[in-house]
Design a protein around this motif. Structure first.
Motif, mmCIF file in Angstrom:
data_model
loop_
_atom_site.group_PDB
_atom_site.id
_atom_site.type_symbol
_atom_site.label_atom_id
_atom_site.label_comp_id
_atom_site.label_asym_id
_atom_site.label_seq_id
_atom_site.Cartn_x
_atom_site.Cartn_y
_atom_site.Cartn_z
ATOM 1 N N MET A 238 5.404 -12.004 0.064
ATOM 2 C CA MET A 238 5.153 -10.913 0.514
ATOM 3 C C MET A 238 6.449 -9.929 0.503
ATOM 4 O O MET A 238 5.891 -9.040 1.308
ATOM 5 C CB MET A 238 4.332 -11.808 2.116
ATOM 6 N N ARG A 239 7.246 -10.982 1.133
ATOM 7 C CA ARG A 239 8.290 -10.247 1.535
ATOM 8 C C ARG A 239 9.218 -8.812 0.947
ATOM 9 O O ARG A 239 8.991 -7.962 1.082
ATOM 10 C CB ARG A 239 9.479 -10.922 0.856
ATOM 11 N N CYS A 240 8.563 -8.992 -0.582
ATOM 12 C CA CYS A 240 9.014 -7.856 -1.422
ATOM 13 C C CYS A 240 7.726 -6.835 -1.040
ATOM 14 O O CYS A 240 8.421 -5.936 -1.446
ATOM 15 C CB CYS A 240 8.452 -8.074 -3.603
ATOM 16 N N PHE A 241 6.433 -7.502 -0.713
ATOM 17 C CA PHE A 241 5.525 -5.973 -0.725
ATOM 18 C C PHE A 241 5.615 -5.205 0.328
ATOM 19 O O PHE A 241 5.411 -4.436 0.665
ATOM 20 C CB PHE A 241 4.194 -7.075 -0.279
ATOM 21 N N LYS A 242 6.563 -5.879 1.637
ATOM 22 C CA LYS A 242 6.946 -5.758 2.642
ATOM 23 C C LYS A 242 7.812 -4.171 2.447
ATOM 24 O O LYS A 242 8.892 -3.605 2.855
ATOM 25 C CB LYS A 242 7.275 -6.161 3.952
ATOM 26 N N LEU A 243 9.043 -4.480 1.308
ATOM 27 C CA LEU A 243 10.066 -4.335 1.316
ATOM 28 C C LEU A 243 9.747 -3.058 0.561
ATOM 29 O O LEU A 243 10.669 -1.911 0.797
ATOM 30 C CB LEU A 243 11.421 -4.504 -0.083
ATOM 31 N N LEU A 244 8.533 -2.798 0.126
ATOM 32 C CA LEU A 244 8.651 -1.322 -0.653
ATOM 33 C C LEU A 244 8.301 -0.470 0.589
ATOM 34 O O LEU A 244 8.116 0.167 0.666
ATOM 35 C CB LEU A 244 7.329 -1.499 -1.579
ATOM 36 N N ALA A 245 7.459 -1.255 1.696
ATOM 37 C CA ALA A 245 7.661 0.615 3.216
ATOM 38 C C ALA A 245 6.924 -1.064 4.137
ATOM 39 O O ALA A 245 6.516 -1.857 4.056
ATOM 40 C CB ALA A 245 6.825 1.373 2.753
ATOM 41 N N GLU A 246 7.499 -0.823 5.108
ATOM 42 C CA GLU A 246 7.505 -1.235 6.270
ATOM 43 C C GLU A 246 5.906 -1.747 7.229
ATOM 44 O O GLU A 246 5.656 -2.537 7.234
ATOM 45 C CB GLU A 246 8.850 -1.142 7.243
ATOM 46 N N ARG A 247 5.707 -0.037 6.737
ATOM 47 C CA ARG A 247 4.226 -0.206 7.453
ATOM 48 C C ARG A 247 3.011 0.768 6.195
ATOM 49 O O ARG A 247 3.834 1.594 5.377
ATOM 50 C CB ARG A 247 4.067 0.421 8.394
ATOM 51 N N VAL A 248 2.129 0.868 6.602
ATOM 52 C CA VAL A 248 0.685 1.300 5.710
ATOM 53 C C VAL A 248 1.919 2.897 6.349
ATOM 54 O O VAL A 248 1.487 3.071 7.623
ATOM 55 C CB VAL A 248 -0.452 1.129 6.252
ATOM 56 N N LYS A 249 1.383 3.781 5.720
ATOM 57 C CA LYS A 249 1.585 5.391 6.282
ATOM 58 C C LYS A 249 0.153 6.284 6.295
ATOM 59 O O LYS A 249 -0.020 6.825 7.566
ATOM 60 C CB LYS A 249 2.813 6.101 5.221
ATOM 61 N N ALA A 250 -0.589 5.891 5.575
ATOM 62 C CA ALA A 250 -1.727 6.720 5.664
ATOM 63 C C ALA A 250 -2.768 6.364 6.830
ATOM 64 O O ALA A 250 -2.672 5.492 7.242
ATOM 65 C CB ALA A 250 -2.839 5.987 4.598
ATOM 66 N N ARG A 251 -3.208 7.345 7.112
ATOM 67 C CA ARG A 251 -3.801 7.153 8.818
ATOM 68 C C ARG A 251 -5.521 6.431 8.437
ATOM 69 O O ARG A 251 -5.883 5.983 8.807
ATOM 70 C CB ARG A 251 -3.790 7.971 9.324
ATOM 71 N N ILE A 252 -6.378 7.114 6.918
ATOM 72 C CA ILE A 252 -7.675 7.003 6.797
ATOM 73 C C ILE A 252 -7.743 5.004 6.032
ATOM 74 O O ILE A 252 -6.998 5.273 5.698
ATOM 75 C CB ILE A 252 -8.302 7.459 6.564
ATOM 76 N N PHE A 253 -8.807 4.823 6.249
ATOM 77 C CA PHE A 253 -9.429 3.324 5.927
ATOM 78 C C PHE A 253 -8.717 3.413 4.381
ATOM 79 O O PHE A 253 -8.426 2.580 4.024
ATOM 80 C CB PHE A 253 -10.493 2.851 6.167
ATOM 81 N N ASN A 254 -10.348 4.484 3.702
ATOM 82 C CA ASN A 254 -9.736 4.501 2.346
ATOM 83 C C ASN A 254 -8.182 4.849 1.757
ATOM 84 O O ASN A 254 -8.269 4.481 0.519
ATOM 85 C CB ASN A 254 -10.547 5.644 2.201
ATOM 86 N N SER A 255 -7.584 5.825 2.710
ATOM 87 C CA SER A 255 -6.089 6.026 2.168
ATOM 88 C C SER A 255 -5.681 4.617 1.905
ATOM 89 O O SER A 255 -4.523 4.441 0.983
ATOM 90 C CB SER A 255 -5.883 6.793 2.768
#
Length: 45
Positions: free
Chosen positions: A1-18
């Motif tokens: 999970m740590r490596c997963f978060k290193l790719l980006a701190e948060r999800v940038k897309a706004r729409i659920f499918n995105s």
């Protein structure tokens, strides 16, 4: 999970499918990096 978060701190897309697509891409990247970093070992009898 740590490596997963290193790719980006948060999800940038706004729409659920995105968001789902973005997370699938991150997962594919992590799997590929893991595959590339895993050494190939051969057992010698």
């Amino acid at each position: 999970m740590r490596c997963f978060k290193l790719l980006a701190e948060r999800v940038k897309a706004r729409i659920f499918n995105s968001q789902a697509a973005e997370l699938q891409i991150r997962t594919a990247l992590l799997n590929r990096f893991t595959q590339l970093g895993t050494p190939i070992t051969i057992a010698v009898p």
